[in-house]
Design a protein around this motif. Structure first.
Motif, mmCIF file in Angstrom:
data_model
loop_
_atom_site.group_PDB
_atom_site.id
_atom_site.type_symbol
_atom_site.label_atom_id
_atom_site.label_comp_id
_atom_site.label_asym_id
_atom_site.label_seq_id
_atom_site.Cartn_x
_atom_site.Cartn_y
_atom_site.Cartn_z
ATOM 1 N N ASP A 1 -14.921 -11.710 46.254
ATOM 2 C CA ASP A 1 -13.946 -12.577 45.370
ATOM 3 C C ASP A 1 -13.399 -11.363 44.552
ATOM 4 O O ASP A 1 -14.149 -10.521 43.857
ATOM 5 C CB ASP A 1 -14.958 -13.248 44.326
ATOM 6 C CG ASP A 1 -15.151 -14.755 45.135
ATOM 7 O OD1 ASP A 1 -14.765 -15.209 46.105
ATOM 8 O OD2 ASP A 1 -16.232 -15.188 44.588
ATOM 9 N N VAL A 2 -12.019 -11.293 44.556
ATOM 10 C CA VAL A 2 -11.368 -10.182 44.041
ATOM 11 C C VAL A 2 -10.719 -10.612 42.959
ATOM 12 O O VAL A 2 -9.883 -11.721 42.836
ATOM 13 C CB VAL A 2 -10.344 -9.438 44.855
ATOM 14 C CG1 VAL A 2 -9.657 -8.418 44.489
ATOM 15 C CG2 VAL A 2 -11.125 -9.088 46.160
ATOM 16 N N THR A 3 -11.116 -10.019 41.565
ATOM 17 C CA THR A 3 -10.275 -10.344 40.198
ATOM 18 C C THR A 3 -9.369 -9.198 39.764
ATOM 19 O O THR A 3 -10.001 -8.221 39.582
ATOM 20 C CB THR A 3 -11.372 -10.889 39.148
ATOM 21 O OG1 THR A 3 -12.015 -12.010 39.716
ATOM 22 C CG2 THR A 3 -10.558 -11.300 38.081
ATOM 23 N N ALA A 4 -8.036 -9.494 39.635
ATOM 24 C CA ALA A 4 -7.441 -8.423 38.903
ATOM 25 C C ALA A 4 -7.164 -8.659 37.486
ATOM 26 O O ALA A 4 -7.180 -9.826 37.105
ATOM 27 C CB ALA A 4 -5.790 -8.467 39.581
ATOM 28 N N ARG A 5 -6.941 -7.728 36.801
ATOM 29 C CA ARG A 5 -6.923 -7.489 35.388
ATOM 30 C C ARG A 5 -6.197 -6.279 34.966
ATOM 31 O O ARG A 5 -5.853 -5.415 35.716
ATOM 32 C CB ARG A 5 -8.162 -7.724 34.734
ATOM 33 C CG ARG A 5 -8.976 -6.098 34.705
ATOM 34 C CD ARG A 5 -10.367 -6.521 33.976
ATOM 35 N NE ARG A 5 -11.049 -5.102 33.951
ATOM 36 C CZ ARG A 5 -11.365 -4.518 35.149
ATOM 37 N NH1 ARG A 5 -11.668 -5.172 36.130
ATOM 38 N NH2 ARG A 5 -12.029 -3.360 34.620
ATOM 39 N N GLN A 6 -5.267 -6.605 33.688
ATOM 40 C CA GLN A 6 -5.011 -5.122 33.244
ATOM 41 C C GLN A 6 -6.037 -4.263 32.763
ATOM 42 O O GLN A 6 -6.611 -4.498 31.927
ATOM 43 C CB GLN A 6 -4.130 -5.661 31.958
ATOM 44 C CG GLN A 6 -2.845 -6.259 32.370
ATOM 45 C CD GLN A 6 -2.159 -6.911 31.224
ATOM 46 O OE1 GLN A 6 -2.596 -7.494 30.392
ATOM 47 N NE2 GLN A 6 -0.880 -7.025 31.286
ATOM 48 N N TRP A 7 -6.148 -3.217 33.407
ATOM 49 C CA TRP A 7 -5.509 -2.588 34.670
ATOM 50 C C TRP A 7 -6.467 -2.126 35.809
ATOM 51 O O TRP A 7 -6.541 -0.977 35.739
ATOM 52 C CB TRP A 7 -4.518 -1.319 34.046
ATOM 53 C CG TRP A 7 -3.329 -2.231 33.437
ATOM 54 C CD1 TRP A 7 -2.147 -2.717 33.962
ATOM 55 C CD2 TRP A 7 -2.968 -2.257 31.947
ATOM 56 N NE1 TRP A 7 -1.311 -3.118 32.837
ATOM 57 C CE2 TRP A 7 -1.759 -2.881 31.787
ATOM 58 C CE3 TRP A 7 -4.104 -2.085 30.825
ATOM 59 C CZ2 TRP A 7 -1.176 -3.309 30.566
ATOM 60 C CZ3 TRP A 7 -3.351 -2.163 29.661
ATOM 61 C CH2 TRP A 7 -2.235 -2.881 29.474
ATOM 62 N N CYS A 8 -7.313 -3.086 36.181
ATOM 63 C CA CYS A 8 -8.059 -2.688 37.096
ATOM 64 C C CYS A 8 -8.624 -3.748 37.927
ATOM 65 O O CYS A 8 -8.014 -4.993 37.872
ATOM 66 C CB CYS A 8 -9.433 -2.095 36.468
ATOM 67 S SG CYS A 8 -10.100 -0.509 37.606
ATOM 68 N N TRP A 9 -9.769 -3.822 38.573
ATOM 69 C CA TRP A 9 -10.055 -4.638 39.508
ATOM 70 C C TRP A 9 -11.649 -4.983 39.548
ATOM 71 O O TRP A 9 -12.330 -3.985 39.019
ATOM 72 C CB TRP A 9 -9.807 -4.375 41.159
ATOM 73 C CG TRP A 9 -8.392 -3.787 41.344
ATOM 74 C CD1 TRP A 9 -8.051 -2.319 41.124
ATOM 75 C CD2 TRP A 9 -7.207 -4.700 41.896
ATOM 76 N NE1 TRP A 9 -6.536 -2.443 41.606
ATOM 77 C CE2 TRP A 9 -6.339 -3.705 41.709
ATOM 78 C CE3 TRP A 9 -7.204 -5.900 42.169
ATOM 79 C CZ2 TRP A 9 -5.072 -4.438 42.327
ATOM 80 C CZ3 TRP A 9 -6.051 -6.587 42.634
ATOM 81 C CH2 TRP A 9 -4.996 -5.749 42.779
ATOM 82 N N THR A 10 -11.920 -6.120 39.748
ATOM 83 C CA THR A 10 -13.376 -6.480 40.162
ATOM 84 C C THR A 10 -13.761 -7.102 41.418
ATOM 85 O O THR A 10 -12.807 -7.962 41.723
ATOM 86 C CB THR A 10 -13.901 -7.337 38.879
ATOM 87 O OG1 THR A 10 -13.982 -6.928 37.760
ATOM 88 C CG2 THR A 10 -15.379 -8.035 38.982
ATOM 89 N N PHE A 11 -14.719 -6.547 42.341
ATOM 90 C CA PHE A 11 -15.059 -7.188 43.494
ATOM 91 C C PHE A 11 -16.391 -7.842 43.587
ATOM 92 O O PHE A 11 -17.379 -7.045 43.289
ATOM 93 C CB PHE A 11 -15.069 -6.053 44.499
ATOM 94 C CG PHE A 11 -13.676 -5.274 44.566
ATOM 95 C CD1 PHE A 11 -12.729 -5.786 44.623
ATOM 96 C CD2 PHE A 11 -13.786 -3.782 44.423
ATOM 97 C CE1 PHE A 11 -11.215 -5.161 44.696
ATOM 98 C CE2 PHE A 11 -12.546 -3.211 44.230
ATOM 99 C CZ PHE A 11 -11.311 -3.837 44.556
ATOM 100 N N ALA A 12 -16.392 -9.175 43.593
ATOM 101 C CA ALA A 12 -17.615 -9.679 43.603
ATOM 102 C C ALA A 12 -18.097 -10.224 44.915
ATOM 103 O O ALA A 12 -17.379 -10.664 45.818
ATOM 104 C CB ALA A 12 -17.664 -10.747 42.571
ATOM 105 N N TYR A 13 -19.489 -10.207 45.238
ATOM 106 C CA TYR A 13 -19.928 -10.526 46.665
ATOM 107 C C TYR A 13 -20.878 -11.866 46.487
ATOM 108 O O TYR A 13 -22.174 -11.464 46.168
ATOM 109 C CB TYR A 13 -20.830 -9.401 47.095
ATOM 110 C CG TYR A 13 -19.727 -8.272 47.225
ATOM 111 C CD1 TYR A 13 -19.457 -7.963 48.895
ATOM 112 C CD2 TYR A 13 -19.506 -7.390 46.401
ATOM 113 C CE1 TYR A 13 -18.580 -6.825 48.989
ATOM 114 C CE2 TYR A 13 -18.701 -6.130 46.767
ATOM 115 C CZ TYR A 13 -18.005 -6.135 47.888
ATOM 116 O OH TYR A 13 -17.173 -4.809 48.379
ATOM 117 N N PRO A 14 -20.282 -12.763 46.239
ATOM 118 C CA PRO A 14 -21.495 -14.370 45.960
ATOM 119 C C PRO A 14 -22.367 -14.478 47.147
ATOM 120 O O PRO A 14 -23.237 -15.375 46.725
ATOM 121 C CB PRO A 14 -20.194 -15.356 46.055
ATOM 122 C CG PRO A 14 -18.956 -14.983 46.910
ATOM 123 C CD PRO A 14 -18.932 -13.238 46.448
#
Length: 215
Positions: free
Chosen positions: A91-104
């Motif tokens: 699960d990739v979440t973009a935001r100002q101004w970086c990224w979060t990668f989650a592995y459910p």
């Protein structure tokens, strides 16, 4: 790198078609200029229309258009073919101004993030040889996940999830970027995508969130 190969084939074919059309149009234009130059005093035709010639012209354009649209749609289908193997989900979440990668699928629902400042870039870790399902969304404004080496890009929208599947066939690390202007730090919104062996990926996935540096 399936996406990269498909993009390369598609770009090469469409470039050839565009080049052929350009040469044909240039040749016709050059012939008309030479044949109709003022010094020869060629009498203009009195015919206002040439329906047969125009129908041939429209027919040729229609054939080119149908071919290009059909070929592109087929390549797009190839690029997003579903795999019979269950994919690894990220699960990739973009935001100002970086990224979060989650592995459910990990036992501790592992998550990787960063600040995208200097060397603090988050790393999207994926296994080689396995299909990876990317579920992409945004927390605030429109972003776009782009990996130039893979020739792949997809937009991230707030309150919406875009999904695509990729399979990397060799180990390596490549830089990813945001390709949609999203504010004054858009230029620094980078991340790493790293492909490792399935065994290394499984070991990494079982480690705690503080073990990201071991990747």
């Amino acid at each position: 790198m399936k996406q990269r190969h498909i993009f390369g084939d598609l770009f090469a074919l469409e470039s050839i078609v565009a080049g052929v059309v350009f040469l044909i149009v240039s040749a016709i234009f050059g012939y008309a200029v030479v044949r109709r130059r003022a010094a020869r005093r060629v009498t203009p035709s009195e015919r206002a229309e040439r329906p047969r010639l125009e129908s041939y012209y429209v027919g040729v354009l229609a054939v080119f258009a149908v071919f290009l649209v059909g070929w592109t749609a087929w390549q797009n289908h190839r690029e997003h073919e579903t795999s019979p193997r269950p994919p690894v989900r990220v699960d990739v979440t973009a935001r100002q101004w970086c990224w979060t990668f989650a592995y459910p699928q990990s036992a501790e629902r592992r998550s990787v993030s960063g600040t995208c400042r200097g060397d603090d870039l988050p790393t999207l870790v994926v296994p080689t040889g396995r299909p990876v399902e990317i579920r992409l969304t945004s927390r605030d404004v429109i972003h776009s996940l782009w990996v130039p080496h893979l020739r792949y890009k997809m937009d991230a929208f707030p309150d919406h999830v875009n999904t695509f599947t990729l399979t990397l066939d060799r180990e390596g690390r490549w830089v990813g970027k945001c390709a949609e202007f999203c504010g004054h730090l858009h230029y620094a919104m980078h991340f790493w995508i790293k492909a490792v062996s399935p065994e290394e990926y499984d070991r990494w996935l079982q480690q705690g969130s503080g073990q990201e540096a071991a990747v």
